[in-house]
Design a protein around this motif. Structure first.
Motif, short mmCIF file in Angstrom:
data_model
loop_
_atom_site.label_atom_id
_atom_site.label_comp_id
_atom_site.label_asym_id
_atom_site.label_seq_id
_atom_site.Cartn_x
_atom_site.Cartn_y
_atom_site.Cartn_z
N GLU A 1 0.83 -1.21 0.00
CA GLU A 1 0.00 0.00 0.00
C GLU A 1 0.86 1.26 0.00
OE1 GLU A 1 -3.60 2.03 2.68
OE2 GLU A 1 -2.73 0.10 3.25
N LYS A 2 1.91 1.24 0.81
CA LYS A 2 2.78 2.40 0.93
C LYS A 2 3.52 2.68 -0.38
CE LYS A 2 6.69 4.15 3.66
NZ LYS A 2 7.64 3.83 4.77
N GLU A 3 4.07 1.62 -1.01
CA GLU A 3 4.82 1.80 -2.25
C GLU A 3 3.92 2.25 -3.39
OE1 GLU A 3 8.30 1.32 -2.96
OE2 GLU A 3 8.25 1.65 -0.81
N LYS A 4 2.74 1.70 -3.46
CA LYS A 4 1.81 2.09 -4.52
C LYS A 4 1.45 3.57 -4.40
CE LYS A 4 -2.66 0.81 -6.56
NZ LYS A 4 -2.14 0.47 -7.91
N ALA A 5 1.22 4.02 -3.18
CA ALA A 5 0.89 5.43 -2.96
C ALA A 5 2.09 6.33 -3.25
CB ALA A 5 0.41 5.64 -1.54
N TYR A 6 3.27 5.90 -2.81
CA TYR A 6 4.48 6.71 -3.00
C TYR A 6 4.79 6.91 -4.48
CZ TYR A 6 9.45 7.91 -3.06
OH TYR A 6 10.66 8.51 -3.31
N LEU A 7 4.67 5.84 -5.27
CA LEU A 7 5.00 5.91 -6.69
C LEU A 7 3.81 6.37 -7.54
CD1 LEU A 7 7.12 2.66 -7.06
CD2 LEU A 7 7.95 5.01 -6.93
N LYS A 8 2.65 6.55 -6.90
CA LYS A 8 1.45 6.99 -7.63
C LYS A 8 1.22 6.11 -8.86
CE LYS A 8 1.89 11.85 -6.19
NZ LYS A 8 3.11 11.69 -5.37
N SER A 9 1.27 4.81 -8.64
CA SER A 9 1.24 3.85 -9.75
C SER A 9 -0.10 3.16 -9.85
CB SER A 9 2.34 2.80 -9.53
OG SER A 9 2.27 1.78 -10.50
N ASP A 10 -0.47 2.80 -11.08
CA ASP A 10 -1.69 2.01 -11.27
C ASP A 10 -1.37 0.52 -11.41
OD1 ASP A 10 -0.49 1.98 -13.74
OD2 ASP A 10 -2.26 2.63 -14.86
N LEU A 11 -0.10 0.13 -11.17
CA LEU A 11 0.27 -1.27 -11.18
C LEU A 11 -0.18 -1.94 -9.88
CD1 LEU A 11 3.93 -1.06 -12.56
CD2 LEU A 11 1.86 -1.63 -13.84
N ASP A 12 -0.15 -3.27 -9.88
CA ASP A 12 -0.38 -4.04 -8.66
C ASP A 12 0.95 -4.17 -7.90
OD1 ASP A 12 -3.08 -4.48 -9.29
OD2 ASP A 12 -2.54 -6.18 -10.56
N PHE A 13 0.87 -4.25 -6.58
CA PHE A 13 2.07 -4.34 -5.75
C PHE A 13 1.95 -5.54 -4.83
CE2 PHE A 13 2.55 -0.19 -7.36
CZ PHE A 13 3.85 0.24 -7.15
N LEU A 14 3.05 -6.30 -4.73
CA LEU A 14 3.09 -7.43 -3.81
C LEU A 14 3.47 -6.98 -2.40
CD1 LEU A 14 5.00 -10.05 -6.01
CD2 LEU A 14 2.53 -9.88 -5.64
N GLY A 15 4.34 -5.95 -2.33
CA GLY A 15 4.82 -5.48 -1.04
C GLY A 15 6.18 -6.03 -0.68
N ALA A 16 6.98 -6.40 -1.71
CA ALA A 16 8.35 -6.89 -1.48
C ALA A 16 9.33 -5.73 -1.60
CB ALA A 16 8.69 -7.97 -2.49
N GLY A 17 10.42 -5.79 -0.83
CA GLY A 17 11.42 -4.74 -0.86
C GLY A 17 12.45 -4.93 -1.94
N VAL A 18 13.27 -3.90 -2.16
CA VAL A 18 14.30 -3.95 -3.19
C VAL A 18 15.31 -5.08 -2.96
CG1 VAL A 18 16.23 -2.67 -4.21
CG2 VAL A 18 14.05 -1.51 -3.78
N PRO A 19 15.78 -5.34 -1.73
CA PRO A 19 16.71 -6.46 -1.54
C PRO A 19 16.12 -7.80 -2.00
CG PRO A 19 16.73 -5.03 0.38
CD PRO A 19 15.59 -4.56 -0.47
N ALA A 20 14.83 -8.02 -1.74
CA ALA A 20 14.20 -9.26 -2.18
C ALA A 20 14.13 -9.33 -3.70
CB ALA A 20 12.80 -9.38 -1.58
#
Length: 248
Positions: free
Chosen positions: A31-50
């Motif tokens: 939820e946080k990443e989707k809002a931050y990037l203002k994206s219409d993509l789906d997000f799993l919620g995985a971080g960059v290291p993963a």
């Protein structure tokens, strides 16, 4: 040409990547990443290291991945419209950059156009297209000149950022970058202004005199954002002089 074996291999890779990403994902991060990037993509919620870890596992386990297999794998990940899978595709293109050539620039341009976020654009432009600038300068320079006139500001941004790796190392083609950046200096788009300043900032670490000589007569055209970025690592005397001389 695809075969049942290659299709099965690609599906297995994507299933493994998805499982690895989901293992460390959280709904809160999604939820946080989707809002931050203002994206219409789906997000799993995985971080960059993963994401990087999943891509590196693919690279380690499939050293023999061909150019065509790489493009089909990237297209499948990209077509998922899941942000983390697209990010994995970008990292894979970086890891397998030696499989690409200048003939892939049109395809990369389409991915950049479809990215619609710096989080994907910059990963394609800097290490991936940047490596092609180093390896195929004659072909790529002409292509990037066309990108710099594209209607999509993300493509224009990418045309400049592709010169960043070489300039960071002190042997990039500053004049090529500058020729692309100059007509964009007065653009109001934040991501264009930021990109120009970013490249100037990194170039200034190695060749401050060159950056100062180019920027000083353009202070009346460059945005405050561009100038603030550009002067960050210049010698104190140059930085203060440029700040004083900038028209209010």
């Amino acid at each position: 040409m695809t075969t049942p074996e290659s299709d099965q291999r690609r599906e297995a890779i994507i299933a493994d990547v998805t499982a690895r990403l989901r293992a460390g994902a959280t709904p809160e991060r999604a939820e946080k990443e989707k809002a931050y990037l203002k994206s219409d993509l789906d997000f799993l919620g995985a971080g960059v290291p993963a994401i990087r870890g999943a891509a590196k596992t693919v690279h380690r386990q499939h050293r023999d991945c061909s150019h065509d297999d790489l493009l089909r794998l990237v297209e499948t990940l990209w077509g998922s419209r899941v942000h983390e899978l697209r990010m994995t595709a970008v990292v894979l293109l970086d890891l397998y950059r030696d499989r690409l050539s200048s003939a892939d620039l049109g395809w990369l341009r389409r991915l950049i156009r479809e990215s619609q976020t710096w989080a994907l654009v910059d990963g394609l432009a800097v290490p991936v297209v940047g490596s092609l600038v180093d390896r195929f300068p004659d072909e790529v320079n002409g292509e990037l000149a066309g990108w710099a006139r594209d209607d999509d500001f993300w493509v224009r941004r990418a045309s400049m950022l592709a010169y960043l790796p070489g300039l960071r190392r002190g042997h990039g083609d500053f004049h090529r970058f500058a020729a692309l950046a100059d007509p964009m200096l007065e653009e109001r788009e934040f991501f264009i202004r930021k990109a120009i300043g970013w490249v100037l900032r990194e170039a200034g670490k190695r060749n401050p005199e060159q950056v100062v000589a180019w920027l000083e007569p353009r202070l009346d055209r460059a945005s405050g954002l561009t100038i603030r970025e550009a002067v960050k690592y210049l010698p104190d005397s140059d930085r203060e002089r440029l700040r004083r001389r900038r028209p209010r």
